[in-house]
Write a protein that holds these residues in place. Structure first.
Motif, PDB file in Angstrom:
ATOM      1  N   ASN A   1      75.556 -12.305  26.307  1.00 35.58           N
ATOM      2  CA  ASN A   1      75.549 -13.171  27.494  1.00 35.58           C
ATOM      3  C   ASN A   1      75.025 -12.427  28.723  1.00 35.58           C
ATOM      4  OD1 ASN A   1      76.502 -15.409  26.130  1.00 35.58           O
ATOM      5  ND2 ASN A   1      78.650 -14.886  26.486  1.00 35.58           N
ATOM      6  N   PHE A   2      75.427 -11.176  28.864  1.00 29.14           N
ATOM      7  CA  PHE A   2      74.954 -10.376  29.991  1.00 29.14           C
ATOM      8  C   PHE A   2      73.437 -10.222  29.932  1.00 29.14           C
ATOM      9  CE2 PHE A   2      73.708  -6.528  32.159  1.00 29.14           C
ATOM     10  CZ  PHE A   2      74.456  -6.559  33.322  1.00 29.14           C
ATOM     11  N   SER A   3      72.922  -9.889  28.749  1.00 28.57           N
ATOM     12  CA  SER A   3      71.479  -9.664  28.617  1.00 28.57           C
ATOM     13  C   SER A   3      70.695 -10.942  28.895  1.00 28.57           C
ATOM     14  CB  SER A   3      71.144  -9.114  27.233  1.00 28.57           C
ATOM     15  OG  SER A   3      71.696  -7.809  27.092  1.00 28.57           O
ATOM     16  N   LEU A   4      71.233 -12.080  28.447  1.00 28.58           N
ATOM     17  CA  LEU A   4      70.573 -13.361  28.731  1.00 28.58           C
ATOM     18  C   LEU A   4      70.578 -13.658  30.222  1.00 28.58           C
ATOM     19  CD1 LEU A   4      71.823 -15.817  25.997  1.00 28.58           C
ATOM     20  CD2 LEU A   4      69.451 -15.203  26.506  1.00 28.58           C
ATOM     21  N   ALA A   5      71.714 -13.429  30.891  1.00 28.72           N
ATOM     22  CA  ALA A   5      71.829 -13.750  32.316  1.00 28.72           C
ATOM     23  C   ALA A   5      70.975 -12.805  33.157  1.00 28.72           C
ATOM     24  CB  ALA A   5      73.289 -13.662  32.754  1.00 28.72           C
ATOM     25  N   HIS A   6      70.660 -11.624  32.610  1.00 23.78           N
ATOM     26  CA  HIS A   6      69.875 -10.647  33.369  1.00 23.78           C
ATOM     27  C   HIS A   6      68.508 -10.443  32.741  1.00 23.78           C
ATOM     28  CE1 HIS A   6      73.983 -10.010  34.698  1.00 23.78           C
ATOM     29  NE2 HIS A   6      73.476  -9.554  35.811  1.00 23.78           N
ATOM     30  N   ASP A   7      67.979 -11.521  32.162  1.00 24.56           N
ATOM     31  CA  ASP A   7      66.637 -11.464  31.582  1.00 24.56           C
ATOM     32  C   ASP A   7      65.598 -11.685  32.676  1.00 24.56           C
ATOM     33  OD1 ASP A   7      64.587 -11.402  29.651  1.00 24.56           O
ATOM     34  OD2 ASP A   7      64.611 -13.582  29.466  1.00 24.56           O
ATOM     35  N   ASP A   8      64.560 -10.870  32.654  1.00 21.02           N
ATOM     36  CA  ASP A   8      63.405 -11.074  33.521  1.00 21.02           C
ATOM     37  C   ASP A   8      63.794 -11.112  35.008  1.00 21.02           C
ATOM     38  OD1 ASP A   8      60.661 -11.243  33.661  1.00 21.02           O
ATOM     39  OD2 ASP A   8      60.654 -13.429  33.795  1.00 21.02           O
ATOM     40  N   GLY A   9      64.714 -10.255  35.396  1.00 28.25           N
ATOM     41  CA  GLY A   9      65.093 -10.154  36.802  1.00 28.25           C
ATOM     42  C   GLY A   9      65.731 -11.404  37.379  1.00 28.25           C
ATOM     43  N   GLN A  10      66.234 -12.281  36.464  1.00 33.85           N
ATOM     44  CA  GLN A  10      66.846 -13.529  36.910  1.00 33.85           C
ATOM     45  C   GLN A  10      67.955 -13.311  37.909  1.00 33.85           C
ATOM     46  OE1 GLN A  10      68.342 -16.522  33.980  1.00 33.85           O
ATOM     47  NE2 GLN A  10      67.047 -15.357  32.594  1.00 33.85           N
ATOM     48  N   SER A  11      68.706 -12.240  37.708  1.00 33.57           N
ATOM     49  CA  SER A  11      69.836 -11.995  38.579  1.00 33.57           C
ATOM     50  C   SER A  11      69.928 -10.505  38.831  1.00 33.57           C
ATOM     51  CB  SER A  11      71.116 -12.490  37.904  1.00 33.57           C
ATOM     52  OG  SER A  11      72.240 -11.966  38.569  1.00 33.57           O
ATOM     53  N   ALA A  12      70.092 -10.136  40.097  1.00 34.50           N
ATOM     54  CA  ALA A  12      70.288  -8.723  40.407  1.00 34.50           C
ATOM     55  C   ALA A  12      71.778  -8.447  40.597  1.00 34.50           C
ATOM     56  CB  ALA A  12      69.507  -8.348  41.656  1.00 34.50           C
ATOM     57  N   ARG A  13      72.574  -9.517  40.498  1.00 33.00           N
ATOM     58  CA  ARG A  13      74.019  -9.366  40.588  1.00 33.00           C
ATOM     59  C   ARG A  13      74.505  -8.601  39.365  1.00 33.00           C
ATOM     60  NH1 ARG A  13      78.326 -13.490  40.905  1.00 33.00           N
ATOM     61  NH2 ARG A  13      77.163 -14.395  39.181  1.00 33.00           N
ATOM     62  N   ASN A  14      75.490  -7.788  39.547  1.00 36.70           N
ATOM     63  CA  ASN A  14      76.128  -7.100  38.423  1.00 36.70           C
ATOM     64  C   ASN A  14      75.220  -6.100  37.715  1.00 36.70           C
ATOM     65  OD1 ASN A  14      78.412  -8.690  38.863  1.00 36.70           O
ATOM     66  ND2 ASN A  14      77.642 -10.286  37.496  1.00 36.70           N
ATOM     67  N   LEU A  15      74.102  -5.729  38.340  1.00 43.59           N
ATOM     68  CA  LEU A  15      73.285  -4.705  37.683  1.00 43.59           C
ATOM     69  C   LEU A  15      74.086  -3.416  37.542  1.00 43.59           C
ATOM     70  CD1 LEU A  15      69.611  -4.979  38.993  1.00 43.59           C
ATOM     71  CD2 LEU A  15      70.532  -5.553  36.744  1.00 43.59           C
ATOM     72  N   ALA A  16      75.071  -3.244  38.414  1.00 42.44           N
ATOM     73  CA  ALA A  16      75.956  -2.070  38.321  1.00 42.44           C
ATOM     74  C   ALA A  16      76.660  -2.026  36.968  1.00 42.44           C
ATOM     75  CB  ALA A  16      76.983  -2.095  39.448  1.00 42.44           C
ATOM     76  N   MET A  17      76.876  -3.205  36.362  1.00 40.15           N
ATOM     77  CA  MET A  17      77.577  -3.247  35.077  1.00 40.15           C
ATOM     78  C   MET A  17      76.653  -3.039  33.871  1.00 40.15           C
ATOM     79  SD  MET A  17      80.040  -6.473  35.760  1.00 40.15           S
ATOM     80  CE  MET A  17      80.420  -6.686  34.011  1.00 40.15           C
TER      81      MET A  17
END
Lengths: 274, 274
Positions: A131-147
């Motif tokens: 789920n994390f990888s899907l939500a952060h695919d292609d720079g979609q979200s910079a939120r939670n990059l710390a995680m």
């Protein structure tokens, strides 16, 4: 090998039998016909598979190769009995017996990799990673990059998405990915969202000719896909990664598995015992 | 087993060694420490791994278990030489030699599953399948559903997304997924976009208690996550699938691999030799 049939027989999914069998068969030329028989968890089901093997042997005029991963002795004995004409390669018995000796305990003959998925912490981590990888695919979200455990960077179509998903699925790694785009090259700086996380960035690059070919399939005859533009983007991206000291590799001739393994070896995310 | 170390040593990614080794080790209680050593493609690298194995053996006071998939004889001989204290389980030699006899040809000692990824049709199909599954995640697009091999349906959080991605990644299957939502239950009809494709739909359902728990992690204390709502959605979804004659299974206690294997066995997509 075209007339040869290979069976993968398992009391579970048969994925282990097939993955292993395929890497063995890749050592030989030709493509045999594959037959999968998963969830063979009783003697009756096993007897039906034996019938099938014998029928195929008659048709092919060659005995089938049978990769088995079966933990139940009675089920396994059905497959290895003399009336089965297949060449049975028994992956479990071959290796479990020496380990029982080494460990000084009997094996528990458990079917499958996870005892009960719903209660397994390891399994929850896997789903979270996907789920994390899907939500952060292609720079979609910079939120939670710390995680994130790893952040893949590279030009569009360099292989970031499949690699992130594979890292999550197979290794339970939270892999974000973030594109490097012409605007970044013009500013001559990595995207500001990535700046705090350079240590966990890993770059993917690709041969410009191959990139152009892949992009043409997506957007034929676009500037985006033109060889000149692909060359420029790749050179700029590589220079940018070099300046930012982000390690990278070329995906041109590599499978997703090879890319993922190299990343894990080089970046050694903390959550992995390596 | 906590003091025991297991090495996975390969000239490729080591994924075969690790997948197979893990399913063998799952037959025994306890969790050994894992050490992966991929890309060991020369005698010098192998000698370093032997040193490492011997050091660990000394520290642990127990000899490490070493799963190897190495096609080069000289590299393999380094690991199996008497000065290596590990218990080496050689997966290739054990099975390749009988197959050379059966096939009447020598194995080609090829490293890796794909000869050259960039030129492999099989590999292109895999990437296409992953892109298709991503583009058709969660009913995002009803375009090109005609091209799907499988369409997974079910309530939100029943396991559709990870299963679609796994089917694409592992089996090169174009797996779309489409949610069943309260509006569909009120209309008492499956989404109209799916109507032409019922034959390739497969349903996922889940125990309402488990569903409620999973949804609470996402949106705590919402109506969406409430047990009453989860019970209603699940009952409605199962009735709808029954009416539409869509086969389904419960994902509650199943791993992604088990779900995917059952779908493939039951639906037998045409592109798969099964």
């Amino acid at each position: 090998m075209h007339n040869r049939t290979v069976f993968f027989v398992s009391d579970g999914t048969g994925i282990t039998a097939e993955t292993f069998g395929n890497s063995i068969l890749a050592q030989f030329p030709g493509q045999p016909r594959h037959v999968r028989r998963p969830f063979i968890d009783g003697v009756e089901k096993a007897a039906k598979v034996v019938e099938e093997i014998n029928t195929v042997a008659g048709k092919d005029g060659l005995r089938p190769i049978v990769f088995v991963t079966l933990v139940n002795d009675a089920v396994r004995d059905t497959l290895t009995a003399p009336d089965c004409t297949g060449l049975v390669l028994d992956m479990f018995r071959t290796f479990i017996e020496p380990l029982e000796g080494e460990f000084g305990v009997k094996s528990n003959h458990r079917v499958g990799r996870f005892a009960d998925v719903a209660k397994s912490r390891e399994y929850t981590e896997r789903i979270d990673a996907i789920n994390f990888s899907l939500a952060h695919d292609d720079g979609q979200s910079a939120r939670n990059l710390a995680m994130a455990d790893v952040i893949l960077v590279g030009v569009s179509r360099s292989g970031k998405t499949p690699t992130s998903l594979y890292l999550a699925m197979q290794h339970h790694i939270k892999a974000a990915n973030y594109p490097l785009i012409p605007e970044d090259f013009e500013r001559e700086a990595i995207p500001s969202a990535l700046a705090p996380y350079q240590a966990k960035c890993f770059g993917l690059t690709i041969d410009p000719d191959r990139l152009s070919q892949v992009r043409h399939e997506r957007r034929p005859n676009s500037k985006y896909a033109s060889l000149a533009n692909c060359r420029w983007e790749v050179v700029e991206a590589e220079q940018m990664m070099q300046r930012a000291r982000i390690p990278w590799l070329s995906t041109t001739h590599k499978s997703i598995e090879e890319i993922a393994t190299t990343i894990l070896r080089d970046i050694q995310p903390q959550r992995l015992v390596y």
